[in-house]
Design a protein around this motif. Structure first.
Motif, short mmCIF file in Angstrom:
data_model
loop_
_atom_site.label_atom_id
_atom_site.label_comp_id
_atom_site.label_asym_id
_atom_site.label_seq_id
_atom_site.Cartn_x
_atom_site.Cartn_y
_atom_site.Cartn_z
N ASP A 42 0.78 -1.10 0.05
CA ASP A 42 -0.11 0.39 0.05
C ASP A 42 0.32 1.52 0.05
OD1 ASP A 42 -2.34 -1.92 0.49
OD2 ASP A 42 -2.37 -2.04 1.82
N VAL A 64 1.20 8.45 -2.14
CA VAL A 64 1.92 10.16 -2.96
C VAL A 64 2.02 10.84 -2.35
CG1 VAL A 64 2.01 12.17 -4.59
CG2 VAL A 64 0.81 9.58 -5.05
N ARG A 78 -7.00 -5.69 -3.88
CA ARG A 78 -6.41 -6.03 -2.73
C ARG A 78 -7.49 -7.09 -3.49
NH1 ARG A 78 -6.82 -2.01 2.07
NH2 ARG A 78 -4.55 -1.58 2.08
N ARG A 97 -7.30 6.69 -4.54
CA ARG A 97 -6.38 5.51 -3.56
C ARG A 97 -7.63 4.59 -2.99
NH1 ARG A 97 -4.82 4.25 1.74
NH2 ARG A 97 -2.85 3.06 2.23
N ARG A 98 -8.35 4.50 -2.25
CA ARG A 98 -9.21 3.94 -1.75
C ARG A 98 -10.26 2.66 -3.11
NH1 ARG A 98 -15.07 5.28 0.19
NH2 ARG A 98 -15.80 5.60 -2.20
N LEU A 128 -7.13 0.82 -3.97
CA LEU A 128 -6.64 -0.76 -3.45
C LEU A 128 -8.43 -1.05 -3.73
CD1 LEU A 128 -6.16 1.28 0.00
CD2 LEU A 128 -4.12 -0.43 -1.57
#
Lengths: 268, 337
Positions: free
Chosen positions: A4, A9, A34, A26-27, A30
């Protein structure tokens, strides 16, 4: 499992709007990486089967199409199919799920703007579409071994395609009232367009009226653009295809912003 | 700027398919105030909150948060506000520490600070050890506390709590009260909606009773309590007393005589207590025990919103007195005579 930390950044000097956008992006990324065995692996397996059956087994009987082996002819369409369906599905599902569970309200009640939110969702969708499209290309390359004729053009086409269908996925995610409706777009719109978009046959094989109607199908421009990038053959001038797709992407993302601003499907 | 109210709503109306969820709601919340919205189900409390943060577009009227219009200056409003909603609207895919980090970042908190903020928020609600768990693995009380942590992670100037203690046990309820009381003591403005009268009494500087989408009354819990009626219960030895002689006492509203005593209702128990005891004594009876039930906020609330309430709830007061966290809603004292 992705490291992660590579997705964070350093943002000590970036503007606040970038912080917000990257935070949500990012969420979304992921959420894809993931659970790669749920989000990325299945479409790669499916497209691997397409390559094996249509490209390798049937392709050997069909021989050459437009001067290239059938697998080489059909591979651009399979790359497009993977990138289109996954970028669409990611945006549609992720936004719809946040509505279904109610946590979309956290985003709406935060100072993140509509444009920032849309960019974030599109980035997540683009990552999924590019991962699948890239994997399909890699699988096909194992069988064909043919170098890419126009790599820059290939990247441009695939990036525009995942943004275009990510944008359409957001419309679907706002429009759907339940999980069943989410599949409507994919099953009854995108999939038929893909199958009639010149993935498995050259447009030149179609009778006159069918060929003319095909030019209304955006998938035709996608498939031919990627096909030109890979093999140098196309039924449509590649820059015309790119221009059509960029225009469509601008329109669809504009529609996303307009709908977000009005809270379509998001607020009362 | 510093005199601008935290919340100012004027004639807010929201209609849904002919139903008026808000029907001209008007109120003002001062900076740093702990303000309660009290009302029955469907009174319009949640609709009002959703209007403030842009989840609902008002049909008419105006509202501003720290001077920023909720319709035309949404981003400025959202920079100041966080909501702990009634519903468990949480992203269940990520561990709760990360859910908080995401919430912080979409409020513009930089990545380097978001993790620290998330840890602090979890710590503040006693969930520091649960950060790697997903929301579904939390107990009901933990889920409530987590919603509070999520609202705190952006360090808002205005914290909105929509039924923050619904369905939790007494201990957790008190933990949550302590957390939000501390935040308010530190200067954070808090808007609380609740069904729990005790919660409003204990925490709020002022309470707005809302019914039918309208402001019924705005006042301190203490002043609202005074709108209710006290009850005096006396056990009497010997024969029954004459009710009429007690009714004649100035300030007594109602008298009920039973076989072993008498119940007297009056607006102010202390103003009639001595006269009631005297009136009993003059009849040759002795008061054996005396119990005073003060009017509670609950009594006032029922009077203002229950069947028979006229809808106006009496003249609207906008008292700005800051009251201390109020005493228990029902005080009883028993005196042996």
């Amino acid at each position: 499992m992705t490291d992660d930390s590579t997705l964070s950044v350093p943002d000590s000097v970036v503007p606040t709007w970038v912080v917000r956008t990257l935070g949500l992006a990012r969420r979304e990324v992921l959420r894809v990486t993931r659970r790669a065995k749920n989000t990325v692996l299945p479409p790669i397996v499916t497209n691997g089967l397409y390559i094996t059956v249509f490209g390798v087994i049937l392709g050997a009987r069909i021989g050459e199409t437009q001067g290239v082996p059938y697998l080489q002819f059909v591979l651009p369409g399979l790359i497009a199919l993977g990138a289109i369906s996954q970028s669409f599905q990611n945006a549609a599902f992720s936004l719809f799920h946040s509505r279904w569970e109610g946590y979309v309200e956290v985003m709406i009640a935060a100072p993140i703007s509509s444009a920032e939110g849309i960019v974030s969702y599109l980035l997540g969708s683009a990552v999924r579409g590019l991962l699948v499209g890239g994997a399909v290309f890699a699988l096909g390359y194992l069988f064909t071994g043919t170098p890419v004729r126009h790599p820059a053009l290939l990247i441009a086409f695939v990036v525009v395609v995942v943004l275009l269908f990510g944008g359409l996925g957001l419309v679907g995610g706002m429009w759907a009232d339940d999980f069943d409706q989410l599949t409507v777009f994919n099953q009854f719109l995108i999939r038929p367009l893909v199958f009639f978009g010149g993935v498995f046959y050259p447009l030149a094989d179609l009778p006159g009226i069918a060929r003319t109607v095909s030019y209304l199908n955006p998938i035709v421009y996608i498939v031919n653009g990627i096909r030109f990038s890979l093999t140098g053959i196309s039924s449509v001038p590649p820059l015309t295809s790119l221009a059509v797709l960029v225009g469509a992407t601008v329109l669809v993302v504009g529609l996303d912003v307009w709908l977000f601003e009005r809270g379509f499907g998001l607020t009362e | 700027m510093t005199n601008t109210p935290a919340i100012e709503a004027e004639g807010l109306v929201k209609r849904y398919d002919g139903v008026r969820a808000l029907d001209g709601l008007t109120l003002s919340v001062d900076r740093g105030e702990f303000f309660g919205l009290l009302g029955p189900n469907g009174a319009g409390k949640t609709t009002f909150i959703e209007t403030l943060v842009g989840l609902v577009e008002p049909t008419a009227g105006q509202a501003a948060v720290f001077g920023n219009d909720v319709e035309t200056e949404q981003q400025a409003v959202r920079n100041h506000v966080s909501v702990a909603p009634q519903e468990f609207n949480v992203d269940r895919f990520f561990p709760i520490q990360e859910v908080l980090e995401h919430a912080a970042r979409i409020h513009g908190v930089r990545a380097s600070d978001a993790r620290e903020r998330a840890a602090e928020a979890l710590e503040s609600v006693g969930l520091a050890a649960k950060g790697d768990r997903k929301f579904r693995a939390l107990s009901g009380g933990m889920k409530r506390r987590f919603l509070l942590a999520r609202a705190l992670v952006s360090d808002p100037d205005l914290l909105i709590l929509d039924e923050p203690t619904a369905g939790v046990d007494v201990e957790i309820r008190r933990d949550i009260w302590n957390v939000v009381q501390r935040l308010n003591d530190d200067g954070m403005t808090v808007l609380l909606t609740t069904h729990y009268i005790e919660e409003a009494e204990r925490l709020c500087d002022r309470v707005c009773v809302v019914d039918g989408g309208q402001t019924v009354v705005v006042d301190t819990p203490g002043q609202l309590r005074r709108r209710g009626t006290d009850t005096i219960r006396a056990e009497i030895d010997g024969e029954r007393v004459h009710a009429n002689r007690l009714r004649a006492v100035d300030g007594v509203d109602d008298v009920a005589v039973t076989s072993d005593g008498v119940t007297v209702r009056a607006e102010r128990a202390e103003s009639v207590l001595a006269a009631v005891v005297t009136a009993v004594s003059r009849q040759g009876r002795t008061v054996e025990t005396l119990e005073v039930d003060r009017a509670s906020l609950e009594d006032a609330f029922v009077d203002l919103t229950g069947p028979g309430a006229d809808g106006s709830g009496g003249p609207e007061s906008d008292e700005t007195t800051t009251s201390q966290p109020s005493e228990r809603s029902r005080q009883s004292s028993t005196t042996e005579q």
